[in-house]
Design an enzyme around this catalytic site. Structure first.
Site, short mmCIF file in Angstrom:
data_model
loop_
_atom_site.label_atom_id
_atom_site.label_comp_id
_atom_site.label_asym_id
_atom_site.label_seq_id
_atom_site.Cartn_x
_atom_site.Cartn_y
_atom_site.Cartn_z
N LYS A 185 0.05 4.20 -0.27
CA LYS A 185 -0.64 5.36 0.31
C LYS A 185 -0.51 6.58 -0.62
O LYS A 185 -0.53 6.43 -1.83
CB LYS A 185 -0.10 5.66 1.71
CG LYS A 185 -0.03 4.42 2.61
CD LYS A 185 0.18 4.77 4.04
CE LYS A 185 0.53 3.53 4.83
NZ LYS A 185 0.13 3.60 6.21
N GLY A 221 1.99 2.52 10.67
CA GLY A 221 2.89 3.66 10.51
C GLY A 221 3.54 4.12 11.79
O GLY A 221 4.11 5.21 11.84
N HIS A 279 -9.59 0.92 4.65
CA HIS A 279 -8.33 1.17 5.35
C HIS A 279 -8.57 2.16 6.49
O HIS A 279 -9.37 3.09 6.36
CB HIS A 279 -7.30 1.73 4.36
CG HIS A 279 -5.91 1.74 4.92
ND1 HIS A 279 -5.47 2.70 5.80
CD2 HIS A 279 -4.87 0.88 4.74
CE1 HIS A 279 -4.21 2.43 6.13
NE2 HIS A 279 -3.82 1.33 5.50
N ASN A 322 0.87 -1.18 0.00
CA ASN A 322 0.00 0.00 0.00
C ASN A 322 0.91 1.23 0.00
O ASN A 322 1.48 1.57 1.03
CB ASN A 322 -0.89 -0.01 1.25
CG ASN A 322 -1.72 1.27 1.35
OD1 ASN A 322 -1.84 2.02 0.37
ND2 ASN A 322 -2.27 1.53 2.52
N GLU A 371 -5.49 -5.10 10.60
CA GLU A 371 -4.54 -4.01 10.77
C GLU A 371 -4.87 -3.23 12.04
O GLU A 371 -5.72 -2.31 12.00
CB GLU A 371 -4.60 -3.06 9.58
CG GLU A 371 -4.24 -3.70 8.26
CD GLU A 371 -3.66 -2.68 7.29
OE1 GLU A 371 -2.53 -2.89 6.85
OE2 GLU A 371 -4.33 -1.67 7.00
N SER A 403 3.20 -1.73 10.49
CA SER A 403 4.65 -1.64 10.72
C SER A 403 5.35 -2.96 10.41
O SER A 403 6.29 -3.35 11.11
CB SER A 403 4.95 -1.18 12.15
OG SER A 403 4.42 0.13 12.35
N GLU A 447 -6.96 4.59 7.51
CA GLU A 447 -6.71 6.00 7.17
C GLU A 447 -7.91 6.61 6.44
O GLU A 447 -8.16 7.81 6.55
CB GLU A 447 -5.40 6.12 6.38
CG GLU A 447 -4.21 5.86 7.29
CD GLU A 447 -2.95 5.42 6.58
OE1 GLU A 447 -2.87 5.50 5.35
OE2 GLU A 447 -2.02 4.95 7.30
C1 PEP Z 1 -0.92 0.08 5.75
O1 PEP Z 1 -0.88 1.18 5.18
O2 PEP Z 1 -1.83 -0.70 5.49
C2 PEP Z 1 0.14 -0.23 6.71
C3 PEP Z 1 0.09 -1.39 7.31
O3 PEP Z 1 1.10 0.71 6.89
P1 PEP Z 1 2.51 0.50 7.62
O4 PEP Z 1 3.10 -0.78 7.10
O5 PEP Z 1 3.32 1.69 7.25
O6 PEP Z 1 2.24 0.40 9.10
#
Ligand code: PEP
Length: 266
Positions: A15, A177, A97, A13, A171, A217, A99
């Site tokens: 983003k 992040g 997601h 992803n 998630e 992460s 976000e």
């Molecule tokens: C994501 O954007 O779905 C995600 C898991 O981000 P990150 O790996 O940066 O935590």
């Protein structure tokens, strides 16, 4: 069915990162470093980079996905993109997601409508669920994810979603992040809770066919902890997915799990 029969998936992803000018180079670099035929690789760049990534990875066996889709087919929705518009550009889509839930106020019901549009358009959905830190600390993680699933999946026929290749990404919001990942054991417990919730809502053994990814992460340094769990089928990766070295490490580790599953299923 046990995890041995499910695919191992690493989905990137990106983003709100990359431009049409540089996305192709990044996608090509990742493709060249991750040629593992047993691992399903997906790259989800911003909408404006979909064509560049599609062209860059042509013939590489990498799926290209969008990061969102609108719940309507067309009309007065300035700035939005509908599922049919993605024809020829994407075959996957990330939905719900955290976000988008945070920035655009997406509710579980709205995510469910988007899911319907994605499936109608032949897009393979990656449905994201996960709890906030306060919810985990209050012992509500499973209840939150059950509520998110119930809201998004309401009215959808399990057989249709299975045929569409539904993937669920667990998630935890506090891990996205932040550099603070969940433990493999906690993520596996959540994956098992997700499959239990599916079973309890009429999915039967179909629940065992749904790939569940961990996201939050994830890096080449910690992915082994998740892939060692039979209930986890890969990762949805944000920040680390912008680095070819990291993608090479994660897909390389995923190939070990995929080979072990193939051997166990043989
Ligand atoms: C994501 O954007 O779905 C995600 C898991 O981000 P990150 O790996 O940066 O935590």
């Amino acid at each position: 069915m046990i995890g041995a029969m499910r695919p191992v998936i690493i989905a990137a992803n990106w983003k709100m990162n990359t431009t049409p000018a540089d996305a192709g180079d990044l996608a090509r670099a990742i493709a060249g470093r991750t040629r593992e035929p047993d691992v399903v690789r997906v790259i989800c760049p911003p909408y404006v980079c979909l064509a560049a990534v599609r062209d860059a990875v042509a013939g590489e066996g990498i799926g290209v996905g969008a990061q969102n889709v609108h719940q309507e087919l067309a009309g007065a929705h300035t700035g939005e993109v509908s599922a049919p518009m993605l024809a020829g550009l994407a075959t996957w889509v990330i939905l719900g997601h955290s976000e988008r839930r945070r920035d655009a106020g997406e509710s579980d019901a709205l995510v469910g409508r988007k899911l319907g549009r994605a499936v109608e358009a032949g897009l393979r959905p990656i449905l994201c669920v996960g709890e906030q830190l306060a919810e985990r600390e209050a012992g509500q993680a499973v209840a939150v994810v059950e509520r998110q699933l119930a809201g998004a999946l309401a009215g959808h026929d399990p057989a249709t979603l299975l045929a569409a290749g539904l993937v669920i990404a667990y998630e935890p919001v506090w891990a996205i992040g932040t550099g603070r990942n969940a433990s493999g054991a906690d993520a596996a417990a959540m994956a098992e809770a997700i499959r239990a919730a599916l079973r309890a809502s009429g999915w039967g053994t179909g629940a065992d066919d749904v790939p569940i990814l961990y996201g939050g992460s994830c890096t080449s340094a910690n992915i082994a902890e998740f892939l060692a769990e039979p209930s986890i089928d890969g990762a949805l990766v944000g920040g680390a997915s912008l680095k070819p070295d990291e993608m090479a490490g994660m897909v390389g580790r995923a190939a070990i799990t995929a080979a072990a599953r193939r051997a166990a299923g043989a």
